[in-house]
Write an enzyme that holds these catalytic residues in place. Structure first.
Site, PDB file in Angstrom:
ATOM      1  N   GLN A  26      -5.004  -1.716   9.676  1.00  0.00           N
ATOM      2  CA  GLN A  26      -4.849  -2.998   8.988  1.00  0.00           C
ATOM      3  C   GLN A  26      -5.450  -4.142   9.808  1.00  0.00           C
ATOM      4  O   GLN A  26      -5.232  -4.240  11.015  1.00  0.00           O
ATOM      5  CB  GLN A  26      -3.352  -3.237   8.735  1.00  0.00           C
ATOM      6  CG  GLN A  26      -3.025  -4.491   7.946  1.00  0.00           C
ATOM      7  CD  GLN A  26      -3.471  -4.435   6.497  1.00  0.00           C
ATOM      8  OE1 GLN A  26      -3.631  -3.363   5.909  1.00  0.00           O
ATOM      9  NE2 GLN A  26      -3.677  -5.597   5.907  1.00  0.00           N
ATOM     10  N   ASP A  84     -11.258   2.507   3.783  1.00  0.00           N
ATOM     11  CA  ASP A  84     -11.594   1.083   3.677  1.00  0.00           C
ATOM     12  C   ASP A  84     -13.071   0.885   3.333  1.00  0.00           C
ATOM     13  O   ASP A  84     -13.482  -0.194   2.916  1.00  0.00           O
ATOM     14  CB  ASP A  84     -11.328   0.380   5.016  1.00  0.00           C
ATOM     15  CG  ASP A  84     -10.035  -0.420   5.023  1.00  0.00           C
ATOM     16  OD1 ASP A  84      -9.619  -0.890   3.949  1.00  0.00           O
ATOM     17  OD2 ASP A  84      -9.459  -0.581   6.114  1.00  0.00           O
ATOM     18  N   LYS A  96       0.850  -1.201   0.000  1.00  0.00           N
ATOM     19  CA  LYS A  96       0.000   0.000   0.000  1.00  0.00           C
ATOM     20  C   LYS A  96       0.884   1.249   0.000  1.00  0.00           C
ATOM     21  O   LYS A  96       0.600   2.212  -0.720  1.00  0.00           O
ATOM     22  CB  LYS A  96      -0.931  -0.006   1.228  1.00  0.00           C
ATOM     23  CG  LYS A  96      -2.034  -1.056   1.113  1.00  0.00           C
ATOM     24  CD  LYS A  96      -2.800  -1.306   2.411  1.00  0.00           C
ATOM     25  CE  LYS A  96      -3.766  -2.472   2.221  1.00  0.00           C
ATOM     26  NZ  LYS A  96      -4.478  -2.854   3.439  1.00  0.00           N
TER      27      LYS A  96
END
Ligand code: GUN
Length: 283
Positions: A97, A120, A53
């Site tokens: 995460q 997200d 990422k």
């Protein structure tokens, strides 16, 4: 018949090209898109994902800040960091995460992130907007990436029969909603661990999205010839390599197949970049 192997990496790179233009336009306004990634613990796979990422951020001109927390961090500890990032106007996107440390409530984390910075797409406001057909929210990255791959292939989605294998909050559920939404117009069935004769359901499907996390579960004799098969799974195989949810022999029957690695993974990251740029644009 041999399936077209869908090149998710190439499509992701071409999407990133478009994002770089939007980033340049933001920079002219004095805004540098900024993603903060929080990682708690030392799960090796999570570290690889986070590194990927960060690399994508560099390619797109997005500033990334990584916050490493020890694996014993509590929910309260993570919420404190999230609150600081929510209040920091230089940060446009926040991602914590998964998996969080054992015992830490991931739903509480998703709800604590400002819905405007929720790149997200897991905040109840954003998932609620998806249910309402309101396009103003941030959408979950993996299902968005899958939809993009389906649309890019030119395969007809309106009226198509789609089976989604798995009903997770992150992939299966939002995927089913996005395929069924007005304008996409697929007819969607969600199959899960209690479904009877999943193979028979899949055999009727024009599109199968496998998001179950069990290696090589979807077999060639489950697939209608010419169908579009999307493999979201990524597990460690017995030989140490990476394995998707779809048996490789499906490529002998399907019309299109997304590979693992190099299919859904890079598209998920590209959608994360897109959400970060969108969040910066609307900040
Ligand atoms: N872990 C694996 N995939 C994801 C994802 O898309 N978002 C977050 N936050 N964690 C993950």
């Amino acid at each position: 018949m041999s399936a077209v192997i869908v090149d998710g990496k190439a499509l992701a790179l071409s999407l990133e090209k478009g994002l770089r233009k939007r980033v340049a336009a933001l920079e002219e306004r004095g805004v540098v898109p900024h993603l903060a990634v929080v990682i708690a613990g030392d799960d090796p796979a999570s570290h690889v994902y986070v590194r990927n990422k960060q690399r994508a951020c560099e390619r797109c001109g997005i500033l990334s800040t990584r916050i490493d927390l020890p694996s014993r961090t509590t929910l309260e500890g993570i919420l404190e960091v999230v609150a600081e990032l929510n209040d920091d106007s230089s940060v446009h996107g926040i991602l914590v995460q998964s998996p969080a440390p054992e015992g830490v409530d991931e739903l509480a984390i998703a709800s604590a992130i400002s819905s405007k910075k929720d790149v997200d797409g897991f905040h109840p406001n954003n998932l609620g907007k998806l249910v309402q057909g309101d396009a103003s929210g941030l959408l979950p990255c993996t299902p968005s990436g899958v939809l993009m791959m389906l649309e890019d292939s030119g395969t007809g989605l309106s009226g198509a029969k789609a089976v989604v294998l798995g009903r997770s909050r992150i992939v299966g559920m939002p995927m089913a909603l996005m395929l069924a939404q007005r304008g996409v117009d697929a007819t969607v069935t969600i199959a899960h661990s209690r479904t009877e004769d999943t193979a028979a359901l899949c055999r009727e499907a024009d599109i199968v999205v496998a998001a179950i996390g069990r290696p090589h579960t979807v077999k060639a004799d489950w697939i209608k010839p010419g169908a579009f098969v999307v493999d979201v799974g990524i597990s460690r195989a017995d030989d140490g390599g990476l394995a998707g949810d779809v048996d490789p022999r499906v490529s002998e029957v399907a019309g299109w197949l997304t590979p693992v690695p190099g299919g859904v993974g890079p598209m998920t990251i590209a959608m994360l970049m897109a959400n970060t740029v969108s969040a910066a644009e609307s900040a």
